[in-house]
Design a protein around this motif. Structure first.
Motif, PDB file in Angstrom:
ATOM      1  N   THR A  25       0.850  -1.188   0.000  1.00 42.56           N
ATOM      2  CA  THR A  25       0.000   0.000   0.000  1.00 42.56           C
ATOM      3  C   THR A  25       0.886   1.238   0.000  1.00 42.56           C
ATOM      4  OG1 THR A  25      -1.681  -1.198   1.261  1.00 42.56           O
ATOM      5  CG2 THR A  25      -1.862   1.194   1.195  1.00 42.56           C
ATOM      6  N   LYS A  26       0.620   2.127  -0.937  1.00 38.94           N
ATOM      7  CA  LYS A  26       1.412   3.353  -1.096  1.00 38.94           C
ATOM      8  C   LYS A  26       0.551   4.555  -0.736  1.00 38.94           C
ATOM      9  CE  LYS A  26       3.854   6.069  -4.648  1.00 38.94           C
ATOM     10  NZ  LYS A  26       4.281   6.118  -6.084  1.00 38.94           N
ATOM     11  N   VAL A  27       1.129   5.471   0.045  1.00 37.70           N
ATOM     12  CA  VAL A  27       0.423   6.694   0.415  1.00 37.70           C
ATOM     13  C   VAL A  27       1.412   7.850   0.351  1.00 37.70           C
ATOM     14  CG1 VAL A  27       0.881   6.507   2.910  1.00 37.70           C
ATOM     15  CG2 VAL A  27      -1.182   7.695   2.109  1.00 37.70           C
ATOM     16  N   ALA A  28       0.912   9.028   0.022  1.00 39.77           N
ATOM     17  CA  ALA A  28       1.733  10.245  -0.004  1.00 39.77           C
ATOM     18  C   ALA A  28       1.403  11.106   1.199  1.00 39.77           C
ATOM     19  CB  ALA A  28       1.502  11.022  -1.288  1.00 39.77           C
ATOM     20  N   LEU A  38       3.425   0.531   2.976  1.00 37.79           N
ATOM     21  CA  LEU A  38       3.093  -0.485   3.960  1.00 37.79           C
ATOM     22  C   LEU A  38       3.091  -1.836   3.263  1.00 37.79           C
ATOM     23  CD1 LEU A  38       2.095  -1.112   6.883  1.00 37.79           C
ATOM     24  CD2 LEU A  38      -0.225  -1.036   5.928  1.00 37.79           C
ATOM     25  N   LEU A  39       3.901  -2.763   3.761  1.00 36.85           N
ATOM     26  CA  LEU A  39       4.000  -4.114   3.212  1.00 36.85           C
ATOM     27  C   LEU A  39       3.400  -5.084   4.228  1.00 36.85           C
ATOM     28  CD1 LEU A  39       6.055  -2.434   1.579  1.00 36.85           C
ATOM     29  CD2 LEU A  39       7.525  -4.439   1.512  1.00 36.85           C
ATOM     30  N   ARG A  40       2.391  -5.836   3.797  1.00 36.14           N
ATOM     31  CA  ARG A  40       1.742  -6.786   4.701  1.00 36.14           C
ATOM     32  C   ARG A  40       1.853  -8.198   4.141  1.00 36.14           C
ATOM     33  NH1 ARG A  40      -3.143  -9.313   5.025  1.00 36.14           N
ATOM     34  NH2 ARG A  40      -3.958  -8.143   3.250  1.00 36.14           N
ATOM     35  N   LEU A  49       6.540  -1.018   7.582  1.00 38.80           N
ATOM     36  CA  LEU A  49       6.378   0.299   6.978  1.00 38.80           C
ATOM     37  C   LEU A  49       7.734   0.785   6.484  1.00 38.80           C
ATOM     38  CD1 LEU A  49       4.449   2.759   6.474  1.00 38.80           C
ATOM     39  CD2 LEU A  49       5.283   3.658   8.659  1.00 38.80           C
ATOM     40  N   VAL A  50       7.794   1.207   5.243  1.00 41.48           N
ATOM     41  CA  VAL A  50       9.011   1.790   4.690  1.00 41.48           C
ATOM     42  C   VAL A  50       8.846   3.309   4.693  1.00 41.48           C
ATOM     43  CG1 VAL A  50      10.537   1.936   2.689  1.00 41.48           C
ATOM     44  CG2 VAL A  50       9.440  -0.245   3.269  1.00 41.48           C
TER      45      VAL A  50
END
Length: 221
Positions: A25-28, A38-40, A49-50
């Motif tokens: 999941t990518k968020v700005a 977010l890698l699940r 979380l990166v």
């Protein structure tokens, strides 16, 4: 669910990519249009979380208040503004590159070097150390074991973007180091369909950028 594009805006919705064994999941977040990822792990539910870049409430809501690890790709402050709050709220283990860790103000519990493998649930991420944007920047390589085509996925922090490598402050030595690292450790080792998730802005692929490598070298940035 709509197809993943990697195009997100500050204040807008996250973009979700469903891979066979991993949900990405990518968020700005503002104010510098930083990307957080977010890698699940689908099997275990564990989450990494990166870059806790900013807006801790946004990131905690994205993770459902539960995180097992946070990796900071490099020492620059726009990539760790929410790190303290996120770690305090979740107890997540902190990771950072061995040469940048001392400049991240939240203590790093796991110092990551080139080639180290980070495991979150059943997910394995290989660290790639790239020097030039900072001394200890870390990119992360993921190959989904459930993907029959084996397409690699590469989180590059601020070392590789659509259109060039990261900022090296017009320093020829720093640029040469980063360019060489990106070419030998990324472009020379990985196929064109490798998807690139950068620290700011839109995603790209190695194939889209590969034809422009000589241009980058010539211009020096």
């Amino acid at each position: 669910m709509s197809e993943y594009t990697g195009t997100v805006t500050v204040g807008g919705p996250a973009d979700v990519r469903e891979l066979p064994a991993l949900t990405l999941t990518k968020v700005a977040v503002g104010p510098f249009d930083n990307n957080a990822y977010l890698l699940r792990c689908k099997h275990t539910g564990k989450q990494l979380l990166v870059d806790a870049a900013n807006e801790p409430e946004t990131l905690l809501n994205l993770a459902g208040g539960q995180l097992d690890a946070v990796l900071t790709t490099h020492q620059h402050a726009d990539h760790w503004q929410a790190l303290e709050q996120v770690v305090e709220a979740t107890g997540a283990t902190t990771y950072a590159g061995v040469l940048d860790a001392d400049d991240v103000p939240v203590p790093t519990q796991v110092r990551v070097d080139d080639g180290d493998v980070i495991r979150i649930g059943d997910i394995e991420l290989t660290a790639i150390h790239l020097v030039g944007h900072t001394p200890g920047s870390i990119a992360l390589l993921y190959r989904d074991p459930g993907d029959p085509d084996g397409h690699p996925h590469l989180l590059t922090g601020d070392c590789l973007f659509p259109g060039g490598v990261g900022n090296t402050r017009k320093d020829p030595e720093r640029f040469a180091s980063l360019y060489e690292g990106v070419v030998t450790k990324l472009f020379d080792r990985l196929p064109d369909d490798t998807w690139v998730y950068p620290g700011h802005g839109k995603d790209t692929t190695l194939g889209a950028e590969r034809p422009h490598l000589p241009e980058w070298r010539q211009r020096g940035w």
